[in-house]
Design a protein around this motif. Structure first.
Motif, PDB file in Angstrom:
ATOM      1  N   GLU A 279      10.384  -0.502 -14.367  1.00  0.00           N
ATOM      2  CA  GLU A 279       9.136  -1.230 -14.593  1.00  0.00           C
ATOM      3  C   GLU A 279       7.987  -0.682 -13.740  1.00  0.00           C
ATOM      4  O   GLU A 279       6.861  -0.526 -14.204  1.00  0.00           O
ATOM      5  CB  GLU A 279       9.333  -2.715 -14.285  1.00  0.00           C
ATOM      6  CG  GLU A 279       8.085  -3.583 -14.404  1.00  0.00           C
ATOM      7  CD  GLU A 279       7.689  -3.838 -15.845  1.00  0.00           C
ATOM      8  OE1 GLU A 279       6.512  -4.207 -16.081  1.00  0.00           O
ATOM      9  OE2 GLU A 279       8.528  -3.667 -16.742  1.00  0.00           O
ATOM     10  N   TYR A 280       8.289  -0.358 -12.486  1.00  0.00           N
ATOM     11  CA  TYR A 280       7.208  -0.057 -11.541  1.00  0.00           C
ATOM     12  C   TYR A 280       7.244   1.380 -10.992  1.00  0.00           C
ATOM     13  O   TYR A 280       6.242   1.850 -10.462  1.00  0.00           O
ATOM     14  CB  TYR A 280       7.261  -1.010 -10.354  1.00  0.00           C
ATOM     15  CG  TYR A 280       6.997  -2.447 -10.716  1.00  0.00           C
ATOM     16  CD1 TYR A 280       5.717  -2.881 -11.054  1.00  0.00           C
ATOM     17  CD2 TYR A 280       8.030  -3.387 -10.708  1.00  0.00           C
ATOM     18  CE1 TYR A 280       5.474  -4.209 -11.373  1.00  0.00           C
ATOM     19  CE2 TYR A 280       7.790  -4.710 -11.023  1.00  0.00           C
ATOM     20  CZ  TYR A 280       6.515  -5.117 -11.366  1.00  0.00           C
ATOM     21  OH  TYR A 280       6.270  -6.432 -11.681  1.00  0.00           O
ATOM     22  N   GLY A 281       8.374   2.059 -11.081  1.00  0.00           N
ATOM     23  CA  GLY A 281       8.528   3.325 -10.381  1.00  0.00           C
ATOM     24  C   GLY A 281       8.114   4.551 -11.149  1.00  0.00           C
ATOM     25  O   GLY A 281       8.047   5.648 -10.588  1.00  0.00           O
TER      26      GLY A 281
ATOM     27  N   PRO B 250       0.800  -1.230   0.000  1.00  0.00           N
ATOM     28  CA  PRO B 250       0.000   0.000   0.000  1.00  0.00           C
ATOM     29  C   PRO B 250       0.835   1.285   0.000  1.00  0.00           C
ATOM     30  O   PRO B 250       0.326   2.350  -0.348  1.00  0.00           O
ATOM     31  CB  PRO B 250      -0.815  -0.111   1.297  1.00  0.00           C
ATOM     32  CG  PRO B 250      -0.801  -1.563   1.650  1.00  0.00           C
ATOM     33  CD  PRO B 250       0.493  -2.095   1.149  1.00  0.00           C
ATOM     34  N   HIS B 251       2.111   1.196   0.393  1.00  0.00           N
ATOM     35  CA  HIS B 251       2.954   2.394   0.451  1.00  0.00           C
ATOM     36  C   HIS B 251       3.830   2.555  -0.788  1.00  0.00           C
ATOM     37  O   HIS B 251       4.802   3.317  -0.775  1.00  0.00           O
ATOM     38  CB  HIS B 251       3.841   2.355   1.703  1.00  0.00           C
ATOM     39  CG  HIS B 251       3.073   2.225   2.985  1.00  0.00           C
ATOM     40  ND1 HIS B 251       2.156   3.173   3.399  1.00  0.00           N
ATOM     41  CD2 HIS B 251       3.058   1.254   3.926  1.00  0.00           C
ATOM     42  CE1 HIS B 251       1.629   2.801   4.552  1.00  0.00           C
ATOM     43  NE2 HIS B 251       2.150   1.639   4.893  1.00  0.00           N
ATOM     44  N   THR B 252       3.484   1.864  -1.872  1.00  0.00           N
ATOM     45  CA  THR B 252       4.295   1.903  -3.086  1.00  0.00           C
ATOM     46  C   THR B 252       4.483   3.325  -3.607  1.00  0.00           C
ATOM     47  O   THR B 252       5.606   3.746  -3.914  1.00  0.00           O
ATOM     48  CB  THR B 252       3.665   1.025  -4.177  1.00  0.00           C
ATOM     49  OG1 THR B 252       3.711  -0.341  -3.763  1.00  0.00           O
ATOM     50  CG2 THR B 252       4.412   1.157  -5.490  1.00  0.00           C
ATOM     51  N   ALA B 253       3.404   4.076  -3.737  1.00  0.00           N
ATOM     52  CA  ALA B 253       3.500   5.442  -4.278  1.00  0.00           C
ATOM     53  C   ALA B 253       4.391   6.308  -3.404  1.00  0.00           C
ATOM     54  O   ALA B 253       5.250   7.062  -3.907  1.00  0.00           O
ATOM     55  CB  ALA B 253       2.110   6.055  -4.415  1.00  0.00           C
ATOM     56  N   ALA B 254       4.224   6.199  -2.100  1.00  0.00           N
ATOM     57  CA  ALA B 254       5.056   6.983  -1.172  1.00  0.00           C
ATOM     58  C   ALA B 254       6.527   6.579  -1.300  1.00  0.00           C
ATOM     59  O   ALA B 254       7.428   7.428  -1.263  1.00  0.00           O
ATOM     60  CB  ALA B 254       4.574   6.772   0.257  1.00  0.00           C
ATOM     61  N   PHE B 255       6.787   5.284  -1.456  1.00  0.00           N
ATOM     62  CA  PHE B 255       8.149   4.770  -1.592  1.00  0.00           C
ATOM     63  C   PHE B 255       8.843   5.400  -2.795  1.00  0.00           C
ATOM     64  O   PHE B 255       9.966   5.921  -2.692  1.00  0.00           O
ATOM     65  CB  PHE B 255       8.095   3.249  -1.722  1.00  0.00           C
ATOM     66  CG  PHE B 255       9.415   2.590  -2.015  1.00  0.00           C
ATOM     67  CD1 PHE B 255      10.333   2.367  -0.994  1.00  0.00           C
ATOM     68  CD2 PHE B 255       9.733   2.172  -3.301  1.00  0.00           C
ATOM     69  CE1 PHE B 255      11.552   1.747  -1.262  1.00  0.00           C
ATOM     70  CE2 PHE B 255      10.948   1.545  -3.573  1.00  0.00           C
ATOM     71  CZ  PHE B 255      11.850   1.343  -2.545  1.00  0.00           C
ATOM     72  N   PHE B 256       8.192   5.386  -3.945  1.00  0.00           N
ATOM     73  CA  PHE B 256       8.820   5.932  -5.148  1.00  0.00           C
ATOM     74  C   PHE B 256       8.913   7.458  -5.096  1.00  0.00           C
ATOM     75  O   PHE B 256       9.882   8.043  -5.605  1.00  0.00           O
ATOM     76  CB  PHE B 256       8.065   5.467  -6.391  1.00  0.00           C
ATOM     77  CG  PHE B 256       8.278   4.011  -6.716  1.00  0.00           C
ATOM     78  CD1 PHE B 256       9.557   3.493  -6.826  1.00  0.00           C
ATOM     79  CD2 PHE B 256       7.201   3.150  -6.908  1.00  0.00           C
ATOM     80  CE1 PHE B 256       9.772   2.143  -7.113  1.00  0.00           C
ATOM     81  CE2 PHE B 256       7.401   1.810  -7.202  1.00  0.00           C
ATOM     82  CZ  PHE B 256       8.686   1.303  -7.306  1.00  0.00           C
ATOM     83  N   ASN B 257       7.955   8.109  -4.470  1.00  0.00           N
ATOM     84  CA  ASN B 257       8.037   9.563  -4.305  1.00  0.00           C
ATOM     85  C   ASN B 257       9.204   9.945  -3.402  1.00  0.00           C
ATOM     86  O   ASN B 257       9.920  10.926  -3.663  1.00  0.00           O
ATOM     87  CB  ASN B 257       6.732  10.125  -3.741  1.00  0.00           C
ATOM     88  CG  ASN B 257       5.619  10.151  -4.777  1.00  0.00           C
ATOM     89  OD1 ASN B 257       5.873  10.209  -5.985  1.00  0.00           O
ATOM     90  ND2 ASN B 257       4.377  10.099  -4.321  1.00  0.00           N
ATOM     91  N   LEU B 258       9.419   9.180  -2.348  1.00  0.00           N
ATOM     92  CA  LEU B 258      10.533   9.439  -1.449  1.00  0.00           C
ATOM     93  C   LEU B 258      11.868   9.130  -2.128  1.00  0.00           C
ATOM     94  O   LEU B 258      12.873   9.785  -1.853  1.00  0.00           O
ATOM     95  CB  LEU B 258      10.382   8.621  -0.164  1.00  0.00           C
ATOM     96  CG  LEU B 258       9.289   9.111   0.787  1.00  0.00           C
ATOM     97  CD1 LEU B 258       8.967   8.073   1.849  1.00  0.00           C
ATOM     98  CD2 LEU B 258       9.712  10.435   1.440  1.00  0.00           C
TER      99      LEU B 258
ATOM    100  N   VAL C 200      19.301   3.733 -10.195  1.00  0.00           N
ATOM    101  CA  VAL C 200      18.167   3.143 -10.916  1.00  0.00           C
ATOM    102  C   VAL C 200      18.406   1.654 -11.128  1.00  0.00           C
ATOM    103  O   VAL C 200      19.500   1.144 -10.929  1.00  0.00           O
ATOM    104  CB  VAL C 200      17.952   3.821 -12.297  1.00  0.00           C
ATOM    105  CG1 VAL C 200      17.449   5.248 -12.141  1.00  0.00           C
ATOM    106  CG2 VAL C 200      19.245   3.798 -13.112  1.00  0.00           C
ATOM    107  N   ASN C 201      17.361   0.967 -11.536  1.00  0.00           N
ATOM    108  CA  ASN C 201      17.461  -0.426 -11.956  1.00  0.00           C
ATOM    109  C   ASN C 201      16.207  -0.769 -12.746  1.00  0.00           C
ATOM    110  O   ASN C 201      15.300   0.062 -12.902  1.00  0.00           O
ATOM    111  CB  ASN C 201      17.661  -1.370 -10.754  1.00  0.00           C
ATOM    112  CG  ASN C 201      16.614  -1.161  -9.662  1.00  0.00           C
ATOM    113  OD1 ASN C 201      15.440  -0.933  -9.945  1.00  0.00           O
ATOM    114  ND2 ASN C 201      17.044  -1.246  -8.408  1.00  0.00           N
ATOM    115  N   LEU C 202      16.140  -1.980 -13.260  1.00  0.00           N
ATOM    116  CA  LEU C 202      14.989  -2.357 -14.091  1.00  0.00           C
ATOM    117  C   LEU C 202      13.709  -2.471 -13.274  1.00  0.00           C
ATOM    118  O   LEU C 202      12.617  -2.268 -13.805  1.00  0.00           O
ATOM    119  CB  LEU C 202      15.273  -3.674 -14.824  1.00  0.00           C
ATOM    120  CG  LEU C 202      16.317  -3.582 -15.948  1.00  0.00           C
ATOM    121  CD1 LEU C 202      16.492  -4.945 -16.613  1.00  0.00           C
ATOM    122  CD2 LEU C 202      15.928  -2.541 -16.991  1.00  0.00           C
TER     123      LEU C 202
END
Length: 479
Positions: free
Chosen positions: A476-478, A451-459, A470-472
């Motif tokens: 793919e997801y970020g 559930p915290h995926t969006a927050a993770f990538f924003n941070l 970066v990485n694949l």
């Protein structure tokens, strides 16, 4: 005429410069190294591979890359299978040679190591003092930095995930600065880097808390899968003498996801020191390798492997092992080379009380699919919400699936379809899945499981504004 000659000369110069540039770029592209992880499904050309040996090197490389808007990926043993350790045209930092023991305090039960140090390196170093790691991967061949980046869990049911045993670490950030992070220093970054897949910087060194090496007595019991939850809650979870635990459930077509046996590692009354017990090495490789090979290519091979494996382990009842040796799982027999096929892992987490109903639904999927499933092990992971990308939203059973598949486009497509079905079933049972493996799940499934995926990538973008690391997986997801 002279004007025509001048124009012709200019056009010819432009053509030759362009041709040279194109040729130079072509040669540069052709000379770039190709890297891949253990699954060999995502071969990728990187700009160059740099083998870090000193902090000064690493700091200069990162700072220069950031200033020139270049990309950096970070690798250890490259056993993550979804491109978490590389990126097209990036500089790949290979950390395996950055592997010194920096500080060791046996009385305080602490050790500080560089991030390329393997778990085996640490075991060899601390064994003489009767000490042991609290948490590590089931195999000891992996690097500490890589294990932190995926926040591993092991067989120990008393210590949680690896993050719980990390006292502090030093992190090299994209601007070249180095900071110490812990639960009290930069706690937000600490919760992001543990399970952060190398997206927040280079882990330079780590201080780990240790525990005592102990003697355990193996206890192996056969169960029906419907008995497992009650057995675990009443006998294992409530019994402080059971220090480690794992189980296997049958993938044999004759007993698909029904028959089980569990292994408990109970604290033994043996009171002799563990320091004189040598760390075990892999000796019997040929037979298990042969049996696993049979199971790859036939149903009767799977039936035979299950019955042989079960009979062998049931005979180990009462065997004494040290904690350090329990944590040195065999892996050589699993090595597999094929031009057309590979083996990947998937790992699903489901709440303890959901286990039996989840297995019934998972069996329904597997019974209708052509799916070469070789093994499932089951472990326990305590609820943990300290990491931003925590996989343990509750007290969970973790099911680790070993899958044999084709490497071609059709093989990847077929496995993706089945994996997404299995992930859907897992999510229906309030579960989640482990992120280091091949990116078969959809972005929607990722966001539901985490559930915290969006927050993770924003941070990630907050701490690394130029997206240097970066990485694949991030590609793919970020985005």
């Amino acid at each position: 005429m002279m004007k025509k000659n001048v124009l012709l000369g200019i056009f010819l110069s432009i053509y030759l410069v362009g041709s040279y540039t194109s040729y130079h770029m072509y040669k540069q592209q052709q000379s770039r190294p190709v890297t891949e992880d253990v699954a060999q499904l995502l071969p990728t050309k990187v700009k160059e591979i740099k083998h870090g040996t000193t902090e000064k090197q690493l700091k200069n490389w990162v700072k220069t890359a950031s200033q020139h808007h270049e990309k950096i990926a970070i690798s250890g043993m490259q056993h993550s299978q979804g491109g978490q350790t590389y990126y097209p045209n990036a500089i790949l930092l290979d950390m395996k040679q950055y592997n010194k023991i920096i500080d060791y305090k046996p009385r305080q039960k602490e050790i500080t190591v560089q991030s390329g140090t393997t778990w085996n390196d640490i075991q060899q170093y601390i064994h003489k003092d009767g000490l042991s790691l609290k948490v590590m991967q089931s195999q000891n061949i992996f690097t500490v930095g890589g294990s932190i980046s995926v926040n591993v869990h092991g067989r120990d049911i008393r210590y949680g995930s690896l993050m719980d045993t990390v006292k502090s670490m030093r992190l090299l950030q994209a601007d070249g600065s180095i900071i110490e992070i812990s639960r009290t220093k930069h706690p937000e970054l600490f919760s992001l880097v543990n399970g952060g897949y190398g997206l927040f910087g280079v882990i330079l060194d780590v201080t780990l808390r240790l525990t005592d090496d102990e003697w355990y007595e193996d206890e192996i019991i056969r169960l029906d899968y419907r008995q497992y939850t009650a057995y675990f809650k009443n006998y294992v979870q409530q019994n402080p003498d059971v220090r480690m635990h794992m189980a296997r459930i049958s993938v044999s077509p004759n007993q698909l996801l029904t028959d089980m046996y569990v292994t408990n590692y109970r604290l033994s009354s043996q009171n002799t020191s563990t320091v004189n017990e040598p760390l075990k090495t892999e000796k019997i490789v040929a037979l298990p390798k042969f049996m696993l090979g049979l199971s790859r290519y036939s149903n009767w091979g799977k039936d035979m492997l299950w019955e042989t494996q079960k009979a062998y382990f049931l005979k180990q009842n009462g065997r004494l092992e040290t904690r350090n040796n329990v944590m040195r799982s065999e892996s050589d027999f699993m090595e597999y080379e094929s031009a057309s096929r590979t083996e990947v892992l998937q790992e699903y987490f489901v709440p303890v009380d959901e286990f039996a109903s989840y297995i019934d639904d998972l069996r329904e999927v597997l019974a209708t699919e052509k799916f070469n499933l070789l093994n499932i092990t089951v472990r326990y992971v305590e609820k943990d919400n300290k990491a931003v990308m925590s996989y343990a939203k509750d007290d969970m059973f973790a099911l680790v699936l070993l899958i044999n598949q084709k490497k071609d486009h059709q093989g990847i497509s077929d496995i993706q379809r089945v994996v997404r079905k299995m992930v859907d079933v897992t999510l229906q049972h309030q579960g989640s899945y482990y992120l280091p493996y091949y990116g078969y799940p959809s972005k929607k499934q990722l966001e539901e499981a985490y559930p915290h995926t969006a927050a993770f990538f924003n941070l990630k973008r907050k701490y690394d504004r130029n997206e240097t690391f970066v990485n694949l997986f991030y590609k793919e997801y970020g985005k």
